[in-house]
Motif scaffolding. Structure first.
Motif, PDB file in Angstrom:
ATOM      1  N   VAL C  14       0.857  -1.193   0.000  1.00 48.38           N
ATOM      2  CA  VAL C  14       0.000   0.000   0.000  1.00 48.38           C
ATOM      3  C   VAL C  14       0.888   1.237   0.000  1.00 48.38           C
ATOM      4  O   VAL C  14       1.794   1.359   0.827  1.00 48.38           O
ATOM      5  CB  VAL C  14      -0.890   0.065   1.263  1.00 48.38           C
ATOM      6  N   ARG C  15       0.620   2.128  -0.917  1.00 44.42           N
ATOM      7  CA  ARG C  15       1.334   3.410  -0.938  1.00 44.42           C
ATOM      8  C   ARG C  15       0.482   4.441  -0.198  1.00 44.42           C
ATOM      9  O   ARG C  15      -0.697   4.617  -0.521  1.00 44.42           O
ATOM     10  CB  ARG C  15       1.535   3.842  -2.390  1.00 44.42           C
ATOM     11  N   ASP C  20      -4.426  10.570   2.872  1.00 41.50           N
ATOM     12  CA  ASP C  20      -4.471   9.652   4.014  1.00 41.50           C
ATOM     13  C   ASP C  20      -3.915  10.275   5.296  1.00 41.50           C
ATOM     14  O   ASP C  20      -4.055   9.704   6.378  1.00 41.50           O
ATOM     15  CB  ASP C  20      -3.648   8.385   3.702  1.00 41.50           C
ATOM     16  N   TYR C  35      -6.714   0.439   4.650  1.00 40.26           N
ATOM     17  CA  TYR C  35      -5.636  -0.475   4.249  1.00 40.26           C
ATOM     18  C   TYR C  35      -5.983  -1.919   4.641  1.00 40.26           C
ATOM     19  O   TYR C  35      -5.698  -2.873   3.905  1.00 40.26           O
ATOM     20  CB  TYR C  35      -4.316  -0.074   4.905  1.00 40.26           C
ATOM     21  N   LEU C  38      -8.700  -3.383   2.302  1.00 40.24           N
ATOM     22  CA  LEU C  38      -8.053  -3.690   1.025  1.00 40.24           C
ATOM     23  C   LEU C  38      -7.258  -5.001   1.110  1.00 40.24           C
ATOM     24  O   LEU C  38      -7.285  -5.827   0.196  1.00 40.24           O
ATOM     25  CB  LEU C  38      -7.132  -2.525   0.751  1.00 40.24           C
ATOM     26  N   SER C  39      -6.585  -5.195   2.236  1.00 39.09           N
ATOM     27  CA  SER C  39      -5.779  -6.410   2.361  1.00 39.09           C
ATOM     28  C   SER C  39      -6.662  -7.650   2.519  1.00 39.09           C
ATOM     29  O   SER C  39      -6.307  -8.734   2.059  1.00 39.09           O
ATOM     30  CB  SER C  39      -4.806  -6.293   3.544  1.00 39.09           C
TER      31      SER C  39
END
Lengths: 142, 142, 142, 142
Positions: C14-15, C20, C35, C38-39
């Motif tokens: 993740v960038r 954010d 995050y 998303l994971s």
């Protein structure tokens, strides 16, 4: 989650925005952290602490070190919620706010959010200021 | 929106998150500003400008002064999008990035985002640095 | 937080975006739920479950019923993080994903996210499908 | 941006949250779309249109098709803003809301947000309902 006797409770109204929802048609679980943060800022304002000035004048900041949230029922778009927030614990090391998020009398969400205190710009952990610790003892007359 | 001939185009992949959607079952319109910002940072990285270092070392920052977005078709949860971004205009006063957001070959959204340059901590508007203005002229060999 | 032996671990990059972060110059504490979500979607994809199709075809959905996050060190703008996620527990009633969010080898955040399963449109709690429960037993050869 | 004579103007208060800011110490540019959306929902409520019921009972929805925002001065954490919103144009094809976001008498941001009307679940563009078009003509007595 029972509100302890004698504590100061801030009751902050929040209107659920369209942007707060997700394709499951309910409020996204991350959004509650927004509502909780907002309620902590209002709690502090009601108790005499302007958090913006706190950060600016004292070069202090209170980041979240732990968050625990239980989602019981989902809020929906346009609901008018009430976030009830009180201090569950405060000492030199940390400050814990507990909250219940209500739609009318229905309890939707409970949360425990723990903050520490850091000094900018070095981001070093420091003691909670006395003014914050004092919030833990209900002042006479409140 | 046509991509001008000869410009450098960054093509940045973005996976749509559940949190990016709203109860209308589509990506919320504000979310595209997230994708566009992300693509500008990658554009700059590809062209040799590390935006984090730019802010930290030069005490400069490039806030958005105007945003224009046209939503043609909606992105959905879990879509793998491509954000194509290029510089439409840059001079001492401003930097304009144009973008098209695609799902496969389908153009979903177009955007024009204009930035200026400010110096911290006074937040005073200053000239775009030469290194940014230079991005407007496609370097030989690119 | 130790990753248990033998479990399947998804490691999702993740960038950190500018959006954010917050005025404390660090990633806002609510952002980590983005995050983590998303994971989980990537974890499921790697194990053969397309979560979008799961929702659409089976009219099922897995909302978060409890979230617990510990913030140890703050992520910063443009950090490239790795979210490591595995199943800590799964049965007919619930599915718990544990995660560690890393910057290089440094563990920044740990989280325990518990989901239940509901059937749309009535939003009634139902048993976790067998395909989800099966994820708890590492398949031979994985 | 001048507010046209005789139009109905909703003036909606918004308190800037910590989460609304970014590491530039100002409100992130995407956040204004949140404030603008919120003000449109309140505008409609004040004019007798409950947008939640509008979506649920009529299976209609009004997604954003174009957004144009000019950022003049930045809002800060804890500012108490006023979002003034009015209808700039409405016909069978589209509805355009214009807004000015103020901190006291200072105009920080102006925006033009254009919506169309779609019917769920097919997501087909349909005519604006008469009840919405009627909002364009200031009713006697308002």
């Amino acid at each position: 989650m029972k509100i302890p006797e004698g504590v100061y409770v801030a009751a902050v109204p929040v209107r659920v925005g369209y942007i707060d929802t997700d394709r499951g048609q309910i409020v996204h679980h991350a959004t509650y952290l927004r509502y909780l943060e907002l309620s902590r800022v209002e709690y502090l304002r009601e108790r005499g602490v302007d958090y913006r000035r706190f950060e600016q004048e004292q070069a202090l900041s209170m980041p979240v070190v732990e968050a625990r949230i239980r989602y019981r029922s989902a809020a929906q778009f346009d609901d008018l919620l009430t976030v009830k927030t009180w201090i569950a614990q405060v000492n030199r090391a940390k400050l814990r706010f507990d909250s219940g998020i209500y739609r009318g009398s229905e309890l939707l969400t409970t949360a425990e959010i723990t903050l520490c205190c850091i000094r900018s710009p070095e981001q070093r952990i420091v003691s909670m200021p006395e003014a914050i610790i004092a919030l833990g003892s209900p002042a006479a007359g409140e």
